[in-house]
Design an enzyme around this catalytic site. Sequence first.
Site: not given
Length: 221
Positions: A120, A138
């Site tokens: 991420k 996310d």
Amino acid sequence: MTDDDAFEFYRRLAEADPAPETELRWHNPYTLLVAVALSAQATDVSVNKATRRLFEEVRDPAAMVALGEEGLKAHIRTIGLYNTKAKNVIALSEQMLRDHGGEVPRDRDALQALPGVGRKTANVVLNVAFGHETIAVDTHIFRVGNRTGLAPGKGPDQVEAGLERITPPMFRAHAHHWLILFGRYVCKARKPDCWRCVERDLCPYEPKTPEPAAAARVGVP
Ligand code: SF4
């Protein structure tokens, strides 16, 4: 969601906000990397508060290593998991100096080899600092992908793969920010603002949340 509906979904987000930006404060790829590393399980607002002073003093890995772990902790104490984050930020700064001439690497494998940097974080840095068409999933994007049917999936990797497939090329560069901001401010976790959502007719989520004033009139909690 069909490809045509996905196109329309993004078209509306783009119309509402043609040039979305990250809400994290950053000055160069290095400060972006640090800010993103600090933002795990913390809000952007809390990270910005902590980095305001920090980034006046420190904007490159050499200055961070000179500041040291204890010095960094003093700046980021208000952020969750600050002990681990401080350790990682010092370690990744040392590794950047040793292996990358103090520069943030521009490819995923090298980024993810840095301490504390997962997929991420790498995706955010590649997208925001280097303009790659990556979509970092996310908690907000994961929820939006599933609720709307845009890219359903059991885990972030599955949602990311679904978004890669369904996001039309012309929307890929900004998709990450559009979806995060949409999830943060409209399609919120506990009570989405369906009543003011531009995607209402494309979204299968039920029951749609009514406008608060209307809900109060008919006694909906
Ligand atoms: S209608 Fe509601 S659930 Fe669907 S995308 Fe909009 S805010 Fe989210």
